[in-house]
Design a protein around this motif. Structure first.
Motif, mmCIF file in Angstrom:
data_model
loop_
_atom_site.group_PDB
_atom_site.id
_atom_site.type_symbol
_atom_site.label_atom_id
_atom_site.label_comp_id
_atom_site.label_asym_id
_atom_site.label_seq_id
_atom_site.Cartn_x
_atom_site.Cartn_y
_atom_site.Cartn_z
ATOM 1 N N CYS A 57 -6.506 -15.031 -83.988
ATOM 2 C CA CYS A 57 -5.554 -16.149 -83.968
ATOM 3 C C CYS A 57 -4.170 -15.681 -84.404
ATOM 4 O O CYS A 57 -3.151 -16.106 -83.837
ATOM 5 C CB CYS A 57 -6.035 -17.265 -84.888
ATOM 6 S SG CYS A 57 -7.581 -18.054 -84.376
ATOM 7 N N SER A 92 -2.635 -13.665 -81.627
ATOM 8 C CA SER A 92 -2.243 -14.573 -80.551
ATOM 9 C C SER A 92 -0.936 -15.286 -80.899
ATOM 10 O O SER A 92 -0.064 -15.465 -80.039
ATOM 11 C CB SER A 92 -3.358 -15.596 -80.305
ATOM 12 O OG SER A 92 -2.970 -16.550 -79.341
ATOM 13 N N HIS A 117 -4.465 -20.936 -85.005
ATOM 14 C CA HIS A 117 -4.458 -20.724 -83.546
ATOM 15 C C HIS A 117 -3.567 -21.743 -82.848
ATOM 16 O O HIS A 117 -2.735 -21.376 -81.994
ATOM 17 C CB HIS A 117 -5.878 -20.824 -83.005
ATOM 18 C CG HIS A 117 -5.955 -20.899 -81.514
ATOM 19 N ND1 HIS A 117 -5.724 -19.815 -80.692
ATOM 20 C CD2 HIS A 117 -6.210 -21.953 -80.678
ATOM 21 C CE1 HIS A 117 -5.839 -20.178 -79.427
ATOM 22 N NE2 HIS A 117 -6.132 -21.466 -79.397
ATOM 23 N N ASN A 149 -8.783 -21.215 -89.107
ATOM 24 C CA ASN A 149 -8.581 -20.524 -87.831
ATOM 25 C C ASN A 149 -8.025 -21.462 -86.775
ATOM 26 O O ASN A 149 -7.160 -21.092 -85.970
ATOM 27 C CB ASN A 149 -9.898 -19.915 -87.342
ATOM 28 C CG ASN A 149 -10.353 -18.737 -88.177
ATOM 29 O OD1 ASN A 149 -9.596 -18.216 -88.991
ATOM 30 N ND2 ASN A 149 -11.594 -18.324 -88.002
#
Length: 584
Positions: free
Chosen positions: A428, A431, A396, A392
């Motif tokens: 993530c 995003s 991210h 993650n």
């Protein structure tokens, strides 16, 4: 290689006429004094076996002691030595029971004790019961412990102080504090261990006032007693009472100071913790002290102070553990302190600290947030252990640095390792799509998380999707998503729509979004500022003035933006509302 000399390996016994001359066992037994590893014990055992001395009582006893209770103990090897004794006596049982009580398998001590009871050659004594009771305490074997208590009485050891103290500890550890107090009351001359055991039991059971009453009766107190009661008051939130005791103490040790500092930190009273930390003698400050202060500052997001404590750690030459390192790396991430972060990485390498998933993830985050994605990727690729949090993190950070496609490719690599994604993984991914304008991909993963992985999107996921659509100028689609998401009360989503409306000059959509924002959070000045600017840009100056007047009437102000940059190891912070930088 073994440190045992080749001369110690098995050799043939010398002949003397028709008889063998057997050397006494003592020289071989002396070798046990220098053994550190099981392999070396086995070499000595092989020699004793070759010489026919393995059944010698002294040989078995020494081997059993060293393998059970020495600093180089190996409980599995100790059990194999014990099995060589066809008729073990009380001493042999006691040694192995003690070894199991100190091992990761304390329940085996209880089983061995029952075996001992069935052996006519062994009788439990005052050295047996304490370690059996210790094992019962560790595994919370209440019924077995009560049976052991009955055997204590049966064998006439109910007045033995060592056994009585063990009974108090057992009952207290199992939460039967009434029985612990009964045992204590029957002791004719309790020693400091007796008092400490019953006070500790009362504190752990929540009877702090009863513990204080017992404390006041105690003829001679030790540091353990004081520290235990102080900790008890802290646990029930009576910090003032704890501080009174602390101030009355003489000869406070590091445990005393750390307990009190930890109480303040745990209660969020960092001001009191700082004062006490400053008063604490430097020579007794240890890593626990530093970690407590680091933890407190990190909770308050006072990351500059975290790095100040790091300097104290360096000065004290304290060896940092993983908690210290991860906390400091987190502070470096928030402050963009690349120099300190690199120093930590060098410290890790020089001290050969294992980089597990937690530590590796902290390093990845630090380098990424300091703007060095190359180093972040290098650390990630060198990690032998990667959990979902590690994946993650790299997804991210790639996303926020604009490497959206690389972040999605990393997700594919994650799936090939058979690590299932969680809700944060998809946050993530969304995003990353948002930062790189990957609208189609964002829609795909938003749908995938619920349809394939059974993960219900939360407000954060909807927020990312709304922002993604707004950045792509898809305002109507964003509005529909908000209204159909059953999350109409999300300030960030309406804020994203308002911001996009302002950027695109869509006054109608902007007014619609602002209306919902003001209803949800009427004291957020930024919403009024954006709406006022929209009116001004569209030529509606009277409406702009009216919005500004609404702000003043409610006493609202715009929160100034900040940014920071590190120059020569010093972090400079700039505020939009000021004419000169604030330096921290």
């Amino acid at each position: 290689m073994s440190v045992v000399s080749p001369s110690l390996l098995p050799t043939k016994p010398a002949k003397n006429g028709n008889r063998f001359s057997l050397a006494p066992p003592q020289p071989c037994l002396f070798l046990l004094e220098i053994c550190k590893y099981t392999s070396e014990f086995k070499q000595v055992q092989a020699k004793l076996t070759k010489l026919g001395l393995i059944s010698h009582p002294l040989a078995l006893t020494r081997l059993l002691c060293y393998s059970s209770i020495s600093r180089y103990a190996d409980i599995h090897y100790a059990q194999s030595i014990f099995n060589l004794d066809k008729n073990p006596n009380t001493f042999a049982y006691n040694v192995l029971i003690r070894g199991y009580a100190r091992s990761e398998k304390p329940e085996m001590a209880i089983s061995l004790f029952y075996s001992m009871l069935c052996n006519v050659n062994s009788v439990p004594n005052q050295f047996t019961f304490p370690f059996v009771l210790k094992s019962c305490s560790q595994v919370k074997a209440i019924q077995e412990g009560k049976q052991v208590h009955g055997l204590v009485v049966k064998h006439g050891l109910s007045q033995d102080l060592f056994v009585q103290n063990s009974l108090i500890t057992f009952y207290a550890a199992c939460g039967v504090i009434g029985s612990a107090c009964k045992v204590f009351d029957k002791i004719d001359g309790p020693d400091v261990v007796s008092w400490n055991s019953v006070i500790g039991g009362l504190v752990d059971s929540g009877f702090v006032e009863e513990a204080r009453w017992t404390f006041d009766r105690m003829p001679e107190r030790s540091l353990v007693t004081w520290n235990c009661l102080i900790d008890g008051y802290i646990k029930i939130g009576l910090l003032k009472e704890a501080r009174k005791l602390f101030d009355q103490m003489e000869g406070r040790d590091s445990v005393s100071w750390n307990t009190m500092i930890g109480g303040y930190v745990g209660s969020g009273l960092m001001g009191d913790a700082e004062v006490l930390f400053g008063e604490m003698p430097l020579e007794i400050k240890d890593l626990i002290t530093f970690n407590l202060m680091i933890d407190g500052y990190a909770r308050d997001r006072r990351y500059s102070e975290v790095l100040e404590v790091l300097e104290d750690v360096k000065e004290a030459k304290a060896k940092m553990n993983e908690f210290t390192i991860v906390s400091v790396l987190t502070a470096c991430s928030h402050l963009a302190e690349l120099d300190q972060g690199e120093w930590i990485q060098t410290y890790i390498k020089e001290n050969r600290i294992e980089v597990d998933a937690v530590l590796g993830t902290a390093l990845v985050n630090m380098f990424a947030k300091c703007g060095n994605m190359g180093r972040a990727l290098s650390v990630f690729e060198s990690m032998e252990e990667r959990n979902v949090e590690a994946w993650n993190s790299i997804i991210h950070n790639l996303g926020v640095h604009g490497y959206g496609e690389e972040a999605l490719a990393m997700f594919s690599d994650m799936l090939r390792t058979n690590i299932p994604p969680d809700e944060i993984t998809f946050l993530c991914l969304l995003s990353a799509c948002r930062h790189s304008g990957l609208v189609a991909e964002g829609k795909k993963y938003f749908q995938l998380m619920s349809e394939k992985y059974g993960l219900a999107p939360k407000i954060e996921h909807y927020g990312c999707m709304v922002d993604l659509l707004c950045r792509a100028d898809l305002l109507e689609e964003a509005r529909c998503l908000i209204e159909t998401s059953q999350m109409m009360s999300s300030v960030p989503m309406w804020g994203a729509l308002l911001g996009a409306s302002y950027r695109l000059g869509n006054l109608v959509m902007g007014e619609y979004a602002a209306k919902h924002l003001i209803e949800l959070n009427p004291f957020d000045g930024s919403c009024y500022i954006v709406l006022s600017n929209m009116y001004s840009a569209a030529g509606f100056y009277e409406k702009a003035i009216e919005v500004r007047k609404m702000m003043r009437d409610q006493g609202l102000d715009k929160v100034p933006g900040t940014s920071s940059i590190e120059i020569d190891g010093v972090v400079h912070e700039f505020r939009v509302s000021s004419n000169c930088p604030e330096i921290s």
